[in-house]
Design a protein around this motif. Structure first.
Motif, PDB file in Angstrom:
ATOM      1  N   GLU A 235      42.867  46.208 101.700  1.00 41.19           N
ATOM      2  CA  GLU A 235      44.159  46.854 101.488  1.00 41.19           C
ATOM      3  C   GLU A 235      43.908  48.315 101.134  1.00 41.19           C
ATOM      4  OE1 GLU A 235      46.938  43.366  99.588  1.00 41.19           O
ATOM      5  OE2 GLU A 235      45.191  44.002  98.429  1.00 41.19           O
ATOM      6  N   TRP A 236      44.868  49.169 101.485  1.00 44.57           N
ATOM      7  CA  TRP A 236      44.713  50.602 101.242  1.00 44.57           C
ATOM      8  C   TRP A 236      45.213  50.942  99.848  1.00 44.57           C
ATOM      9  CZ3 TRP A 236      47.580  54.830  99.903  1.00 44.57           C
ATOM     10  CH2 TRP A 236      46.961  56.087 100.092  1.00 44.57           C
ATOM     11  N   TYR A 237      44.460  51.787  99.139  1.00 44.00           N
ATOM     12  CA  TYR A 237      44.830  52.155  97.772  1.00 44.00           C
ATOM     13  C   TYR A 237      44.533  53.623  97.516  1.00 44.00           C
ATOM     14  CZ  TYR A 237      39.965  52.560  96.296  1.00 44.00           C
ATOM     15  OH  TYR A 237      38.662  52.980  96.159  1.00 44.00           O
ATOM     16  N   ARG A 238      45.165  54.130  96.458  1.00 45.37           N
ATOM     17  CA  ARG A 238      44.859  55.464  95.951  1.00 45.37           C
ATOM     18  C   ARG A 238      45.052  55.449  94.439  1.00 45.37           C
ATOM     19  NH1 ARG A 238      48.261  58.455  98.697  1.00 45.37           N
ATOM     20  NH2 ARG A 238      49.915  58.364  97.144  1.00 45.37           N
ATOM     21  N   SER A 270      38.284  49.145  92.044  1.00 43.61           N
ATOM     22  CA  SER A 270      37.711  49.810  93.221  1.00 43.61           C
ATOM     23  C   SER A 270      37.415  51.269  92.918  1.00 43.61           C
ATOM     24  CB  SER A 270      38.675  49.696  94.406  1.00 43.61           C
ATOM     25  OG  SER A 270      38.887  48.344  94.774  1.00 43.61           O
ATOM     26  N   ALA A 271      38.341  51.924  92.220  1.00 43.71           N
ATOM     27  CA  ALA A 271      38.128  53.334  91.880  1.00 43.71           C
ATOM     28  C   ALA A 271      36.938  53.503  90.952  1.00 43.71           C
ATOM     29  CB  ALA A 271      39.383  53.910  91.240  1.00 43.71           C
ATOM     30  N   ALA A 272      36.684  52.506  90.118  1.00 42.46           N
ATOM     31  CA  ALA A 272      35.564  52.583  89.174  1.00 42.46           C
ATOM     32  C   ALA A 272      34.216  52.609  89.885  1.00 42.46           C
ATOM     33  CB  ALA A 272      35.619  51.417  88.196  1.00 42.46           C
ATOM     34  N   THR A 273      34.194  52.207  91.162  1.00 42.91           N
ATOM     35  CA  THR A 273      32.947  52.272  91.923  1.00 42.91           C
ATOM     36  C   THR A 273      32.691  53.681  92.457  1.00 42.91           C
ATOM     37  OG1 THR A 273      33.972  51.697  94.045  1.00 42.91           O
ATOM     38  CG2 THR A 273      33.283  49.871  92.619  1.00 42.91           C
ATOM     39  N   GLY A 274      33.673  54.580  92.262  1.00 44.90           N
ATOM     40  CA  GLY A 274      33.459  55.973  92.647  1.00 44.90           C
ATOM     41  C   GLY A 274      34.339  56.485  93.760  1.00 44.90           C
ATOM     42  N   THR A 275      35.187  55.629  94.336  1.00 46.94           N
ATOM     43  CA  THR A 275      36.066  56.047  95.426  1.00 46.94           C
ATOM     44  C   THR A 275      37.510  55.901  94.994  1.00 46.94           C
ATOM     45  OG1 THR A 275      34.433  55.299  97.055  1.00 46.94           O
ATOM     46  CG2 THR A 275      36.671  55.682  97.843  1.00 46.94           C
ATOM     47  N   LEU A 276      38.225  57.010  94.894  1.00 43.49           N
ATOM     48  CA  LEU A 276      39.595  56.979  94.384  1.00 43.49           C
ATOM     49  C   LEU A 276      40.628  56.672  95.463  1.00 43.49           C
ATOM     50  CD1 LEU A 276      39.625  60.030  91.932  1.00 43.49           C
ATOM     51  CD2 LEU A 276      39.305  57.608  91.407  1.00 43.49           C
ATOM     52  N   GLU A 277      40.240  56.680  96.713  1.00 43.68           N
ATOM     53  CA  GLU A 277      41.201  56.444  97.793  1.00 43.68           C
ATOM     54  C   GLU A 277      40.491  55.849  98.987  1.00 43.68           C
ATOM     55  OE1 GLU A 277      44.151  59.053 100.746  1.00 43.68           O
ATOM     56  OE2 GLU A 277      43.641  59.802  98.747  1.00 43.68           O
ATOM     57  N   GLY A 278      41.148  54.872  99.648  1.00 42.58           N
ATOM     58  CA  GLY A 278      40.580  54.286 100.848  1.00 42.58           C
ATOM     59  C   GLY A 278      40.960  52.827 100.978  1.00 42.58           C
ATOM     60  N   TRP A 279      40.233  52.139 101.834  1.00 39.75           N
ATOM     61  CA  TRP A 279      40.445  50.707 102.027  1.00 39.75           C
ATOM     62  C   TRP A 279      39.476  49.950 101.116  1.00 39.75           C
ATOM     63  CZ3 TRP A 279      44.151  48.458 105.121  1.00 39.75           C
ATOM     64  CH2 TRP A 279      44.855  49.332 105.969  1.00 39.75           C
ATOM     65  N   VAL A 290      35.396  42.338  84.975  1.00 38.02           N
ATOM     66  CA  VAL A 290      36.206  43.551  85.074  1.00 38.02           C
ATOM     67  C   VAL A 290      35.658  44.594  84.104  1.00 38.02           C
ATOM     68  CG1 VAL A 290      38.323  42.430  85.865  1.00 38.02           C
ATOM     69  CG2 VAL A 290      37.865  42.589  83.419  1.00 38.02           C
ATOM     70  N   GLY A 291      35.708  45.830  84.519  1.00 41.63           N
ATOM     71  CA  GLY A 291      35.203  46.896  83.671  1.00 41.63           C
ATOM     72  C   GLY A 291      36.202  47.997  83.416  1.00 41.63           C
ATOM     73  N   ALA A 292      37.348  47.958  84.135  1.00 41.29           N
ATOM     74  CA  ALA A 292      38.304  49.056  84.044  1.00 41.29           C
ATOM     75  C   ALA A 292      39.601  48.667  83.356  1.00 41.29           C
ATOM     76  CB  ALA A 292      38.620  49.587  85.446  1.00 41.29           C
ATOM     77  N   VAL A 293      39.821  47.380  83.096  1.00 43.26           N
ATOM     78  CA  VAL A 293      41.092  46.939  82.513  1.00 43.26           C
ATOM     79  C   VAL A 293      40.827  46.040  81.311  1.00 43.26           C
ATOM     80  CG1 VAL A 293      42.268  47.078  84.738  1.00 43.26           C
ATOM     81  CG2 VAL A 293      41.332  44.895  83.984  1.00 43.26           C
ATOM     82  N   ASP A 294      41.801  46.035  80.402  1.00 40.04           N
ATOM     83  CA  ASP A 294      41.736  45.218  79.194  1.00 40.04           C
ATOM     84  C   ASP A 294      42.861  44.190  79.135  1.00 40.04           C
ATOM     85  OD1 ASP A 294      39.598  46.918  77.917  1.00 40.04           O
ATOM     86  OD2 ASP A 294      41.205  48.398  78.124  1.00 40.04           O
ATOM     87  N   GLY A 295      43.647  44.148  80.178  1.00 41.98           N
ATOM     88  CA  GLY A 295      44.749  43.201  80.213  1.00 41.98           C
ATOM     89  C   GLY A 295      45.432  43.252  81.558  1.00 41.98           C
ATOM     90  N   LEU A 296      46.281  42.265  81.795  1.00 35.94           N
ATOM     91  CA  LEU A 296      46.940  42.132  83.093  1.00 35.94           C
ATOM     92  C   LEU A 296      48.298  41.470  82.907  1.00 35.94           C
ATOM     93  CD1 LEU A 296      47.124  41.922  86.223  1.00 35.94           C
ATOM     94  CD2 LEU A 296      45.716  39.853  86.056  1.00 35.94           C
ATOM     95  N   LEU A 297      49.324  42.098  83.455  1.00 35.24           N
ATOM     96  CA  LEU A 297      50.640  41.489  83.564  1.00 35.24           C
ATOM     97  C   LEU A 297      50.788  40.994  84.988  1.00 35.24           C
ATOM     98  CD1 LEU A 297      53.506  41.030  82.227  1.00 35.24           C
ATOM     99  CD2 LEU A 297      54.170  43.130  83.442  1.00 35.24           C
ATOM    100  N   THR A 298      51.097  39.722  85.160  1.00 33.02           N
ATOM    101  CA  THR A 298      51.112  39.131  86.487  1.00 33.02           C
ATOM    102  C   THR A 298      52.137  38.018  86.558  1.00 33.02           C
ATOM    103  OG1 THR A 298      49.699  38.117  88.194  1.00 33.02           O
ATOM    104  CG2 THR A 298      49.267  37.497  85.908  1.00 33.02           C
ATOM    105  N   GLY A 299      52.427  37.583  87.782  1.00 34.42           N
ATOM    106  CA  GLY A 299      53.259  36.410  87.964  1.00 34.42           C
ATOM    107  C   GLY A 299      52.428  35.152  87.872  1.00 34.42           C
TER     108      GLY A 299
END
Length: 346
Positions: A235-238, A270-279, A290-299
């Motif tokens: 999926e594409w992200y930025r 994905s951004a934590a691996t060094g790429t801020l934009e792409g697939w 996980v290394g970038a988040v401390d929590g998650l709101l989800t369904g």
């Protein structure tokens, strides 16, 4: 298909068949089960309680991708009607789009079980207003690469001729506005980034007043096709540089970064691996962590859904088991119009 190892049964009457508003509730009045990993404990709330549940200095990272009406009516060369679900508004590196063919019905389009789909290389699907999609090669058992020929730009075309993707648990069609969150500003998601649906202007104002921050990412979601339970595909992200820096600042000062939706986790990790934009083809599992988040709101997710592995990476297996036991016993509602689960790793 990933083996999640989760074994539970969700009664069909826990499917959220309509938006909260149609059930007489404000969006922020859906229920929210809060799970805390530290003491493996849960609490029952309404979503409107979120500002009191979080702490000053916490950061909520939200997905600003807006839903597009990605379901199109089509016909095969022999006249057979089909439904075409477009999985990404951006073409991939091959210049093609991922699509899924489904069987049209009087209600939601039905899944073609493996071996029954009419999809094959070179198949042309005629779409409204003279557009066509030509299948080139399979990506998975249900998804195919396709070359689109359109009379104009894709998003305006979808807004004119498409409908929101709907699955069988939703009783009837709802307008595109029902599939948007308050954050949606970048059209591109085939299905709603639904964890953010309960946010309202009132909740955002009270979060800000309490010193809780928000920052955006963009990740355009593909089609889930919940019958298939496949692992996530690209999926594409930025992730804006400002969001990346703010998240680092918050964590360095003892605050928590809480992703709103699995899409935000995927983008941040994905951004934590060094790429801020792409697939991104990243699959978050307990083994990876996980290394970038401390929590998650989800369904709430189905027993074999691959997203459960991401949830386990954030919450741990013991807490996740407890949350799902409590949700089923407490009759929380599933799917995009349902209730939500806040998982806090600390």
């Amino acid at each position: 298909m990933l083996d999640t190892g989760f074994d539970f049964v969700v009664p069909s009457d826990l499917d959220a068949r309509e938006p909260a508003e149609a059930r007489g509730l404000a969006r922020d009045q859906v229920r929210m089960l809060v799970g805390r990993r530290g003491d493996v404990a849960v609490g029952h709330h309404r979503f409107a309680d979120l500002p009191q549940v979080l702490l000053p200095g916490d950061l909520l990272v939200v997905n600003n991708s807006a839903t597009v009406p990605a379901a199109l009516p089509g016909r095969l060369p022999d006249g057979t009607p089909v439904a075409l679900h477009l999985s990404a508004v951006r073409p991939g590196p091959r210049g093609t789009h991922l699509v899924e063919l489904r069987r049209p019905t009087a209600g939601a389009a039905e899944y073609y079980p493996p071996g029954t789909s009419p999809a094959l290389p070179g198949l042309r699907v005629d779409l409204p207003a003279g557009a066509t999609a030509v299948l080139t090669e399979p990506y998975t058992a249900r998804l195919w690469y396709a070359r689109l020929v359109l009379p104009g730009e894709l998003v305006p075309y979808l807004l004119r001729h498409g409908k929101p993707i709907r699955y069988g648990y939703v009783d009837r069609e709802w307008p595109l506005a029902a599939y948007q969150s308050i954050f949606g500003s970048e059209p591109g998601s085939s299905e709603m980034p639904s964890a953010a649906r309960p946010f309202t202007a009132d909740v955002l104002a009270r979060l800000a007043a309490r010193g809780i921050l928000t920052a955006p990412i963009t990740l355009h979601t593909g089609v889930a096709s919940p019958e298939a339970h496949e692992q996530p595909y690209p999926e594409w992200y930025r992730v804006p540089e400002t969001t990346s820096r703010l998240a680092a600042h918050v964590r360095s000062h003892g605050g928590r970064v809480i992703a709103v939706g699995t899409t935000a986790v995927r983008a941040l990790e994905s951004a934590a691996t060094g790429t801020l934009e792409g697939w991104t083809d990243l699959v978050v599992t307990p083994e990876r962590g996980v290394g970038a988040v401390d929590g998650l709101l989800t369904g709430w997710h189905e027993p074999r859904a691959s997203h459960l592995l991401m949830l386990e990476a954030v919450a741990g297996r013991a807490l996740l088991d407890l949350c799902y036991q409590e949700a089923i016993a407490g009759r929380y509602l599933w799917h995009e119009f349902g209730d939500v689960n806040l998982l806090l790793s600390q």
